[in-house]
Design a protein around this motif. Sequence first.
Motif, PDB file in Angstrom:
ATOM      1  N   LEU A  69       0.823  -1.204   0.000  1.00  0.00           N
ATOM      2  CA  LEU A  69       0.000   0.000   0.000  1.00  0.00           C
ATOM      3  C   LEU A  69       0.861   1.259   0.000  1.00  0.00           C
ATOM      4  CD1 LEU A  69      -2.961   0.892   0.056  1.00  0.00           C
ATOM      5  CD2 LEU A  69      -2.809   0.955   2.558  1.00  0.00           C
ATOM      6  N   ASN A  70       1.996   1.227   0.724  1.00  0.00           N
ATOM      7  CA  ASN A  70       2.901   2.376   0.732  1.00  0.00           C
ATOM      8  C   ASN A  70       3.498   2.604  -0.659  1.00  0.00           C
ATOM      9  OD1 ASN A  70       4.597   4.391   2.338  1.00  0.00           O
ATOM     10  ND2 ASN A  70       6.206   3.145   1.401  1.00  0.00           N
ATOM     11  N   ASN A  71       3.845   1.517  -1.334  1.00  0.00           N
ATOM     12  CA  ASN A  71       4.387   1.650  -2.697  1.00  0.00           C
ATOM     13  C   ASN A  71       3.344   2.244  -3.650  1.00  0.00           C
ATOM     14  OD1 ASN A  71       6.817   0.558  -1.866  1.00  0.00           O
ATOM     15  ND2 ASN A  71       6.297  -1.528  -2.518  1.00  0.00           N
ATOM     16  N   GLN A  72       2.097   1.800  -3.517  1.00  0.00           N
ATOM     17  CA  GLN A  72       1.052   2.318  -4.394  1.00  0.00           C
ATOM     18  C   GLN A  72       0.734   3.774  -4.082  1.00  0.00           C
ATOM     19  OE1 GLN A  72      -0.232   0.925  -7.089  1.00  0.00           O
ATOM     20  NE2 GLN A  72       1.176  -0.795  -6.727  1.00  0.00           N
ATOM     21  N   SER A  91      -3.196   2.302 -10.418  1.00  0.00           N
ATOM     22  CA  SER A  91      -2.737   2.327  -9.031  1.00  0.00           C
ATOM     23  C   SER A  91      -3.910   2.361  -8.060  1.00  0.00           C
ATOM     24  CB  SER A  91      -1.827   3.548  -8.803  1.00  0.00           C
ATOM     25  OG  SER A  91      -1.337   3.556  -7.481  1.00  0.00           O
ATOM     26  N   VAL A  92      -4.991   3.080  -8.441  1.00  0.00           N
ATOM     27  CA  VAL A  92      -6.175   3.135  -7.576  1.00  0.00           C
ATOM     28  C   VAL A  92      -6.781   1.750  -7.420  1.00  0.00           C
ATOM     29  CG1 VAL A  92      -8.559   3.943  -7.434  1.00  0.00           C
ATOM     30  CG2 VAL A  92      -6.741   5.550  -7.991  1.00  0.00           C
ATOM     31  N   ARG A  93      -6.918   1.006  -8.512  1.00  0.00           N
ATOM     32  CA  ARG A  93      -7.481  -0.345  -8.445  1.00  0.00           C
ATOM     33  C   ARG A  93      -6.608  -1.260  -7.574  1.00  0.00           C
ATOM     34  NH1 ARG A  93      -8.867   0.918 -13.871  1.00  0.00           N
ATOM     35  NH2 ARG A  93      -6.891   0.042 -14.632  1.00  0.00           N
ATOM     36  N   ALA A  94      -5.273  -1.107  -7.707  1.00  0.00           N
ATOM     37  CA  ALA A  94      -4.364  -1.906  -6.885  1.00  0.00           C
ATOM     38  C   ALA A  94      -4.534  -1.576  -5.394  1.00  0.00           C
ATOM     39  CB  ALA A  94      -2.921  -1.666  -7.322  1.00  0.00           C
ATOM     40  N   CYS A  95      -4.717  -0.282  -5.119  1.00  0.00           N
ATOM     41  CA  CYS A  95      -4.913   0.135  -3.713  1.00  0.00           C
ATOM     42  C   CYS A  95      -6.196  -0.458  -3.137  1.00  0.00           C
ATOM     43  CB  CYS A  95      -4.968   1.659  -3.619  1.00  0.00           C
ATOM     44  SG  CYS A  95      -3.366   2.472  -3.764  1.00  0.00           S
ATOM     45  N   LEU A  96      -7.278  -0.428  -3.923  1.00  0.00           N
ATOM     46  CA  LEU A  96      -8.551  -0.967  -3.438  1.00  0.00           C
ATOM     47  C   LEU A  96      -8.465  -2.468  -3.191  1.00  0.00           C
ATOM     48  CD1 LEU A  96     -11.077   0.994  -5.696  1.00  0.00           C
ATOM     49  CD2 LEU A  96     -10.563   1.368  -3.276  1.00  0.00           C
ATOM     50  N   LEU A  97      -7.733  -3.194  -4.057  1.00  0.00           N
ATOM     51  CA  LEU A  97      -7.563  -4.629  -3.862  1.00  0.00           C
ATOM     52  C   LEU A  97      -6.767  -4.916  -2.584  1.00  0.00           C
ATOM     53  CD1 LEU A  97      -7.876  -7.522  -4.867  1.00  0.00           C
ATOM     54  CD2 LEU A  97      -5.782  -7.196  -6.231  1.00  0.00           C
ATOM     55  N   ILE A  98      -5.725  -4.122  -2.372  1.00  0.00           N
ATOM     56  CA  ILE A  98      -4.900  -4.299  -1.163  1.00  0.00           C
ATOM     57  C   ILE A  98      -5.733  -4.021   0.094  1.00  0.00           C
ATOM     58  CG2 ILE A  98      -2.918  -3.407   0.128  1.00  0.00           C
ATOM     59  CD1 ILE A  98      -1.609  -2.843  -2.634  1.00  0.00           C
TER      60      ILE A  98
END
Length: 610
Positions: A69-72, A91-98
């Motif tokens: 999450l910090n990387n995103q 990046s937003v989609r990756a954050c929501l998945l995390i």
Amino acid sequence: MTTPTSAPTGAATDDTPLPKPAPLSLAAWKQFLNVAKPYWLEDERKKAWTLLLLLIVLMLVDTKLAVMLNNQTGELTSALAAKNGGRFWTSVRACLLIVALAVPTYAFYYYMRDVFANQWRRWLTGRFLDGYLKGRKYYELGSSGEIDNPDQRISEDINTFTGRSINFLLIFLGSIMQLVAFSAVLWSISHVLVAVLVAYAVTGNIVALYFFGSPLIQLNFWQLRREADFRFSLMRLRENAESIAFYRGEAQERTHIDHTFDKVIRNYARLIKKQRSLNFFQRTFSQLTVVLPYVILAGGVLSGELEVGRATQAAGAFTAVLGAVGVIVDNFESLSRFVAGIGRLQALSNLVLPATQPATAAAERPRIELRPCTHLALESLTLCPPQSDRVLIKELSLVLKPGDALLITGDSGCGKSSLLRAIAGLWHEGSGVIHHPPIEDVFFLPQQPYLQSSTLRSQLIYPSVRTDLSDEQLLEILELVHLPRLAERVGGLDAVQDWEKLLSVGEQQRLAFGRVLVHKPHIVILDEATSALDSGNEASLYARLRDSGATLVSIAHRAGVLRHHTHVLQLKGDGGWEVHEANGYQFDKPAANGPAPTPVRQPVAATFVG
């Protein structure tokens, strides 16, 4: 054994120094291990290690998700700075998945942490209760005053110990994982930032330990005691409400309560002053980290060598790593309270847990020996109060045959109740031997019976947990002790009442006689157990005990009980004593023109020889 017929006549205050709690040092760590180690090595070890392993796995997953999450977060910032929409939404989609994975992991992690602490508390409380109740250690601690408020240490300090132990263990393990995970991120961005971070964290920890360590632990240690003393003073007011009301002692009680509460407030005032200084330091220490990484990385960002997102990523990593290495500074207040509580538990464990009990000077004092026997006999018994050299009874020898009944009499303070305590195994100071049958064959009736907050049935069969007697038999026993309508009046044998308030002292004493009829002991010891009864009830209940064939040992001051005894032990004070036949014995009475001198009795021939 022959029986001589006579013998020669002859709590912590406020200023009491307490053992200081161990500071944050090797001594504190040893105290922690002494209390905690058995759970991890004895019968619960498999469950303990399984729960810990599960928590570590959850922590690893949570740490990995935090790094991702910090990387995103850095990626989001860089995408916005570059005005790259595709990169931003990816990046937003990756954050929501995390986040979707992190939230249940976080919730389950804290749930399992609390389950673990609860399991540990259950086991550790059971361990301390076993030691506290075994061998009537609770009585010895209450009499000697070796430690304050053992009840609070078991009920509250153990709860605090297990909860905070798990919490700090996981904090330190999480800090190590966080340190490893985010240090790699930080090192890849700036070596200088890592060096500054190490120096900053080391300095903060040294300052916290040196300036705030011992004072805060000491103040928290005293605060725990002050709070417990204040709570106990309120509990005494509730438990003795009727006596205080009769005396109209509210003014003195208020003075005593105010005195204990004032100690709470004064110690807490010192504690919060010290805490204020710690808060200044902690806030300064943490707030500087908001600016420090940006200052160090500003040159690289302004020159174009670093993306803005990389600076944001570095700032997040810096905060995470600093939190890991600065864990002592961040948790110093709760850590100091935790160490203070460890010292209290360690002191209790030294007294109630056999594996940790140290040899003490008290153990070297002469002690009365208890030996199993088929009947009750005293052999050259010399009795002293606990922690005192005063001789209450000197070289007393007698034998009680089955069916005998001994009445103990004498002036107040001469040692009558003390002798009963020695026979019951509560007092040990002195010398000589007490021969006694198995403890389950001896029943004690005090002047004020103990009544539980439970059913009428449990009052009647106390101290047993269950009985083979039917309800009809229990109701019949109530009739035999002249309480024929008690069960009907209160709602049956399974009714729960506040018995101490509902029943008069006389009814309580008759209920206690009912316990004797339930258990049918071979020896009954009565300490003014009929003091609240009229002569008719007293005679009837004593007659039932005599008819049962039980051996009686009584303390009483009324002449009416003499006919229910075979012998009288008169304690003369200063260790002196005489044995008389009950038949013909008379209590001393004052003459018409003033008190008559105590007559010199010629002791009768001993008939207690077995």
